[in-house]
Design a protein around this motif. Structure first.
Motif, PDB file in Angstrom:
ATOM      1  N   UNK A 194      46.880 -43.378 -24.985  1.00  0.00           N
ATOM      2  CA  UNK A 194      47.104 -43.528 -23.551  1.00  0.00           C
ATOM      3  C   UNK A 194      48.555 -43.291 -23.167  1.00  0.00           C
ATOM      4  N   UNK A 195      48.726 -42.937 -21.902  1.00  0.00           N
ATOM      5  CA  UNK A 195      50.015 -42.866 -21.227  1.00  0.00           C
ATOM      6  C   UNK A 195      49.836 -43.636 -19.926  1.00  0.00           C
ATOM      7  N   UNK A 196      50.864 -43.615 -19.081  1.00  0.00           N
ATOM      8  CA  UNK A 196      50.713 -44.276 -17.789  1.00  0.00           C
ATOM      9  C   UNK A 196      49.750 -43.516 -16.878  1.00  0.00           C
TER      10      UNK A 196
ATOM     11  N   UNK B   9      55.775 -41.101 -24.085  1.00  0.00           N
ATOM     12  CA  UNK B   9      55.188 -42.362 -23.628  1.00  0.00           C
ATOM     13  C   UNK B   9      53.813 -42.628 -24.235  1.00  0.00           C
ATOM     14  N   UNK B  10      53.360 -41.772 -25.133  1.00  0.00           N
ATOM     15  CA  UNK B  10      52.030 -41.923 -25.718  1.00  0.00           C
ATOM     16  C   UNK B  10      51.944 -43.199 -26.547  1.00  0.00           C
ATOM     17  N   UNK B  11      50.851 -43.912 -26.346  1.00  0.00           N
ATOM     18  CA  UNK B  11      50.593 -45.135 -27.093  1.00  0.00           C
ATOM     19  C   UNK B  11      49.240 -45.015 -27.802  1.00  0.00           C
ATOM     20  N   UNK B  12      49.169 -45.546 -29.011  1.00  0.00           N
ATOM     21  CA  UNK B  12      47.914 -45.600 -29.758  1.00  0.00           C
ATOM     22  C   UNK B  12      47.602 -47.062 -30.021  1.00  0.00           C
ATOM     23  N   UNK B  13      46.336 -47.427 -29.842  1.00  0.00           N
ATOM     24  CA  UNK B  13      45.942 -48.828 -29.976  1.00  0.00           C
ATOM     25  C   UNK B  13      44.501 -48.868 -30.483  1.00  0.00           C
TER      26      UNK B  13
ATOM     27  N   UNK C 182      42.366 -42.116 -23.256  1.00  0.00           N
ATOM     28  CA  UNK C 182      41.182 -41.610 -23.940  1.00  0.00           C
ATOM     29  C   UNK C 182      40.774 -42.673 -24.939  1.00  0.00           C
ATOM     30  N   UNK C 183      39.529 -43.117 -24.853  1.00  0.00           N
ATOM     31  CA  UNK C 183      39.007 -44.146 -25.754  1.00  0.00           C
ATOM     32  C   UNK C 183      37.913 -43.541 -26.619  1.00  0.00           C
TER      33      UNK C 183
ATOM     34  N   UNK D  22      32.605 -30.595 -19.493  1.00  0.00           N
ATOM     35  CA  UNK D  22      33.637 -30.673 -20.526  1.00  0.00           C
ATOM     36  C   UNK D  22      34.907 -31.226 -19.910  1.00  0.00           C
ATOM     37  N   UNK D  23      35.473 -32.243 -20.545  1.00  0.00           N
ATOM     38  CA  UNK D  23      36.721 -32.849 -20.114  1.00  0.00           C
ATOM     39  C   UNK D  23      37.754 -32.617 -21.202  1.00  0.00           C
ATOM     40  N   UNK D  24      38.940 -32.177 -20.815  1.00  0.00           N
ATOM     41  CA  UNK D  24      40.043 -32.004 -21.754  1.00  0.00           C
ATOM     42  C   UNK D  24      41.244 -32.809 -21.288  1.00  0.00           C
ATOM     43  N   UNK D  25      41.883 -33.518 -22.206  1.00  0.00           N
ATOM     44  CA  UNK D  25      43.084 -34.293 -21.893  1.00  0.00           C
ATOM     45  C   UNK D  25      44.147 -33.904 -22.904  1.00  0.00           C
ATOM     46  N   UNK D  26      45.315 -33.486 -22.410  1.00  0.00           N
ATOM     47  CA  UNK D  26      46.448 -33.143 -23.275  1.00  0.00           C
ATOM     48  C   UNK D  26      47.622 -34.027 -22.908  1.00  0.00           C
ATOM     49  N   UNK D  27      48.152 -34.734 -23.889  1.00  0.00           N
ATOM     50  CA  UNK D  27      49.314 -35.580 -23.689  1.00  0.00           C
ATOM     51  C   UNK D  27      50.539 -34.861 -24.240  1.00  0.00           C
TER      52      UNK D  27
END
Length: 95
Positions: free
Chosen positions: A47-49, A29-33, A53-54, A20-25
């Motif tokens: 994403x951030x610098x 600087x958060x970007x959505x694309x 997460x894709x 299990x992988x968890x990512x919290x921003x």
């Protein structure tokens, strides 16, 4: 008290269980694309610098992919509404 911006990543691995992988921003600087890849699959990034997460389909777009995309859209709309409400409340308190 405001915290400094950060990205938090956790990885849990236990024998016999799925990883299990968890990512919290927590950053401005958060970007959505979003885009369609060369293979024709739709993709969505947060994403951030420090991390990205894709989200993409596993193959041709299915009914389940549409459900996931709608869930993402609805969650983002709810997040926007909460941000706008809290920002407005903070501005009214400051006035």
């Amino acid at each position: 008290m405001a915290l400094d911006p950060y990205t938090y990543l956790t990885l849990s691995m236990r024998p016999g269980e799925p990883s299990r992988v968890g990512v919290s921003f927590h950053t401005v600087e958060l970007r959505a694309h979003s885009w369609v890849g060369e293979n024709g699959k739709p993709c969505f990034d947060l994403s951030t610098s420090e991390a990205t997460v894709t989200v993409s389909t596993a193959g041709p777009v299915t009914d389940q992919d549409l459900t996931i995309a709608r869930d993402l859209f609805n969650a983002a709309a709810h997040y926007l509404a909460d941000c706008e409400r809290l920002h407005s409340a903070a501005e009214n308190e400051a006035a």
